[in-house]
Design a protein around this motif. Structure first.
Motif, short mmCIF file in Angstrom:
data_model
loop_
_atom_site.label_atom_id
_atom_site.label_comp_id
_atom_site.label_asym_id
_atom_site.label_seq_id
_atom_site.Cartn_x
_atom_site.Cartn_y
_atom_site.Cartn_z
N HIS A 1 0.78 -1.54 -0.28
CA HIS A 1 0.13 0.27 -0.72
C HIS A 1 0.91 1.24 -0.21
O HIS A 1 0.68 2.47 -0.78
CB HIS A 1 -1.03 -0.26 1.39
CG HIS A 1 -1.69 1.27 1.03
ND1 HIS A 1 -2.06 2.07 1.47
CD2 HIS A 1 -3.40 1.76 0.32
CE1 HIS A 1 -3.00 2.94 0.79
NE2 HIS A 1 -3.84 2.02 0.87
N MET A 2 1.97 1.04 0.79
CA MET A 2 2.54 2.19 1.11
C MET A 2 3.50 2.68 -0.44
O MET A 2 3.87 3.84 -1.50
CB MET A 2 4.05 2.35 1.84
CG MET A 2 5.14 3.56 1.95
SD MET A 2 5.72 3.12 3.35
CE MET A 2 6.87 1.53 2.80
N LEU A 3 3.73 1.12 -1.27
CA LEU A 3 4.63 1.47 -2.48
C LEU A 3 3.68 2.17 -3.36
O LEU A 3 3.95 2.90 -4.81
CB LEU A 3 4.80 0.08 -3.30
CG LEU A 3 6.03 -0.74 -2.30
CD1 LEU A 3 6.29 -1.74 -2.73
CD2 LEU A 3 8.01 0.15 -2.06
N LYS A 4 2.24 1.72 -3.02
CA LYS A 4 1.61 2.07 -4.26
C LYS A 4 1.46 3.49 -4.19
O LYS A 4 1.06 3.70 -5.91
CB LYS A 4 0.11 0.95 -4.45
CG LYS A 4 -1.15 1.42 -5.41
CD LYS A 4 -2.09 0.35 -5.08
CE LYS A 4 -3.25 0.94 -6.40
NZ LYS A 4 -3.75 1.88 -5.38
N THR A 5 1.20 4.01 -2.63
CA THR A 5 0.42 5.10 -2.82
C THR A 5 2.36 6.45 -3.79
O THR A 5 1.52 7.11 -4.31
CB THR A 5 -0.11 5.87 -1.13
OG1 THR A 5 -0.93 4.70 -1.27
CG2 THR A 5 0.06 6.99 -0.83
N VAL A 6 2.96 6.10 -2.59
CA VAL A 6 4.00 6.70 -3.46
C VAL A 6 4.16 6.95 -4.76
O VAL A 6 4.35 7.95 -6.26
CB VAL A 6 5.24 5.93 -3.04
CG1 VAL A 6 6.03 6.67 -3.01
CG2 VAL A 6 5.62 6.73 -1.10
N GLU B 1 1.94 6.70 -6.89
CA GLU B 1 0.34 6.41 -7.97
C GLU B 1 0.50 8.69 -7.32
O GLU B 1 0.15 8.74 -8.58
CB GLU B 1 -0.16 6.56 -6.78
CG GLU B 1 -1.26 4.92 -8.00
CD GLU B 1 -2.13 4.90 -7.57
OE1 GLU B 1 -2.78 4.86 -6.24
OE2 GLU B 1 -3.31 3.30 -7.54
N ALA B 2 1.29 8.76 -6.64
CA ALA B 2 1.49 9.99 -6.07
C ALA B 2 2.66 10.60 -7.12
O ALA B 2 2.68 11.94 -7.02
CB ALA B 2 1.90 10.28 -4.73
N GLY B 3 3.67 10.40 -7.89
CA GLY B 3 4.48 10.48 -8.78
C GLY B 3 5.83 10.50 -8.13
O GLY B 3 7.06 11.42 -8.09
N GLY B 4 5.83 9.78 -6.59
CA GLY B 4 6.75 9.44 -5.76
C GLY B 4 7.71 8.33 -6.72
O GLY B 4 7.18 8.22 -7.42
N LEU B 5 9.35 8.17 -6.34
CA LEU B 5 9.57 6.57 -6.86
C LEU B 5 9.50 5.46 -5.61
O LEU B 5 9.97 5.28 -4.08
CB LEU B 5 11.01 7.54 -6.63
CG LEU B 5 12.88 6.36 -6.88
CD1 LEU B 5 12.04 5.17 -8.28
CD2 LEU B 5 13.60 6.62 -6.70
N LEU C 1 6.71 -6.72 -5.76
CA LEU C 1 6.79 -5.76 -6.65
C LEU C 1 5.42 -5.44 -8.21
O LEU C 1 6.48 -4.24 -8.66
CB LEU C 1 7.38 -6.98 -8.58
CG LEU C 1 8.34 -7.75 -7.87
CD1 LEU C 1 8.84 -9.26 -7.71
CD2 LEU C 1 10.07 -7.16 -7.77
N PRO C 2 4.45 -6.14 -8.03
CA PRO C 2 2.88 -4.78 -9.45
C PRO C 2 3.33 -3.56 -8.65
O PRO C 2 2.27 -3.04 -9.60
CB PRO C 2 2.40 -5.51 -8.57
CG PRO C 2 2.43 -7.53 -8.28
CD PRO C 2 3.79 -7.05 -7.79
N TYR C 3 3.75 -3.00 -7.16
CA TYR C 3 3.62 -2.23 -6.20
C TYR C 3 4.13 -0.60 -7.24
O TYR C 3 4.23 0.37 -6.57
CB TYR C 3 2.91 -2.02 -5.88
CG TYR C 3 1.57 -2.57 -5.63
CD1 TYR C 3 0.35 -2.12 -5.96
CD2 TYR C 3 1.43 -4.39 -5.55
CE1 TYR C 3 -0.53 -2.72 -6.35
CE2 TYR C 3 0.02 -4.82 -5.23
CZ TYR C 3 -1.14 -4.12 -5.48
OH TYR C 3 -1.75 -4.89 -5.51
#
Length: 329
Positions: free
Chosen positions: A228-233, A235-239, A250-252
């Motif tokens: 969830h943390m990976l996905k949120t970052v 989608e926000a345009g972070g890395l 891996l999918p996120y």
């Protein structure tokens, strides 16, 4: 422009799964933990309301109490943990560049804060799972203790691959019987594991403290508790960097790095800080053409799904660094 780097602990910073190793000191503890971890995966994948990935660390609490485990035991196991190669150098170089780091971990705080100290990170930049075991030990009745040990024996009789049997036993123990036992139900409800959306909550708070938006965050994770943390970052345009990840993480990721040394992620973070996401993609393409047989291996994932080749590669590197704990979700 400033950025914030948020590290998951177990995997990226230290190979040890602390809770797994604590359970491993109990009779057939590894096997019991593996069944509870699988039950945790099943609850996460079905999207049980109010349940977060990583809540295994709440599921094992009754068993820790029944076997008399204390906070000193958690610290003793933590002292046997070593850092991922390159972890100390990575955190130190980021600090030298003026780029702040934080740790967001499902780990019990007795372990997470010790690792943070070893890395030179202050405790107030660590989000972790609080567990006051010593205060609770005296509250467990002999009847409760014997009942929990009997349930442990029942879990161990279930084959690890029998998802339906694990679900039936888990539902009965955790959600039907335990709430009827006032003190046990209370202890279970008080354990707030920092996993899933709770990791994202912690990340948002740290980003606010650092004065950066989520598109200026680097998240580094490897497992189901991080997705969830990976996905949120991402989608926000972070890395979002998946470091020796599994099929659940891996999918996120924005990208994936398979390596036996954490310093492999440093060039990506520096490029992101100075030039942005597009430059990171170009750098990964350049690295991909020049990676040797032993790695590190880089993959851009933002506009593709990780195929079997990437997943298998990460599984291999994950196993080499994390040993028996590598197969946990």
């Amino acid at each position: 422009m400033s950025i914030l780097i948020a590290f998951d602990l177990e995997g990226p910073l230290s190979p040890q799964d602390n809770a797994y190793e604590i359970m491993g000191r109990l009779p057939q503890g590894y096997e019991l933990f593996e069944r509870l971890s699988r039950y945790d995966d099943l609850l996460t994948l079905e999207g049980r309301p109010g349940y977060e990935p990583g809540d295994t660390l709440a599921l094992i609490v009754p068993f820790l109490l029944a076997y008399g485990v204390k906070e000193e035991d958690i610290r003793a196991v933590s002292r046997t943990a070593f850092l991922t190669p390159g972890a100390k150098e990575t955190v130190a170089e980021l600090a030298a560049l003026g780029l702040p780091s934080c740790i967001i971990s499902t780990s019990y705080c007795q372990h997470a804060c010790r690792v943070a100290w070893e890395l030179g990170l202050p405790e107030d930049w660590v989000a972790c799972t609080r567990l006051p075991l010593n205060a609770w030990q005296g509250e467990l009745t002999p009847e409760d203790r014997e009942w929990i040990l009997e349930v442990a024996r029942s879990f161990l009789e279930v084959p690890l691959e029998d998802d339906e049997a694990l679900k039936r036993l888990g539902e009965s123990f955790f959600w039907e019987e335990m709430p009827r036992r006032a003190k046990l139900g209370k202890f279970f409800s008080l354990v707030r594991v920092v996993g899933g959306t709770r990791k994202t909550e912690a990340l948002t708070n740290f980003a606010r403290r650092a004065g950066v938006s989520l598109d200026r965050v680097v998240a580094v994770g490897d497992s189901i508790t991080d997705f969830h943390m990976l996905k949120t970052v991402r989608e926000a345009g972070g890395l979002s960097i998946v470091f020796n990840g599994n099929v659940y993480s891996l999918p996120y990721g924005t990208c994936a790095v398979a390596s036996l040394d954490l310093t492999a992620i440093l060039p990506l973070i520096k490029t992101f800080a100075q030039e942005g996401l597009a430059a990171v993609r170009q750098e990964i393409e350049n690295f991909s053409r020049s990676s040797g047989e032993g790695g590190p291996f880089y993959h851009w994932l933002l506009d593709r799904s990780p195929g079997e080749e990437i997943v298998s590669l990460h599984v291999r590197f994950r196993a080499r660094l994390r040993g028996r704990a590598a197969h946990l979700g």
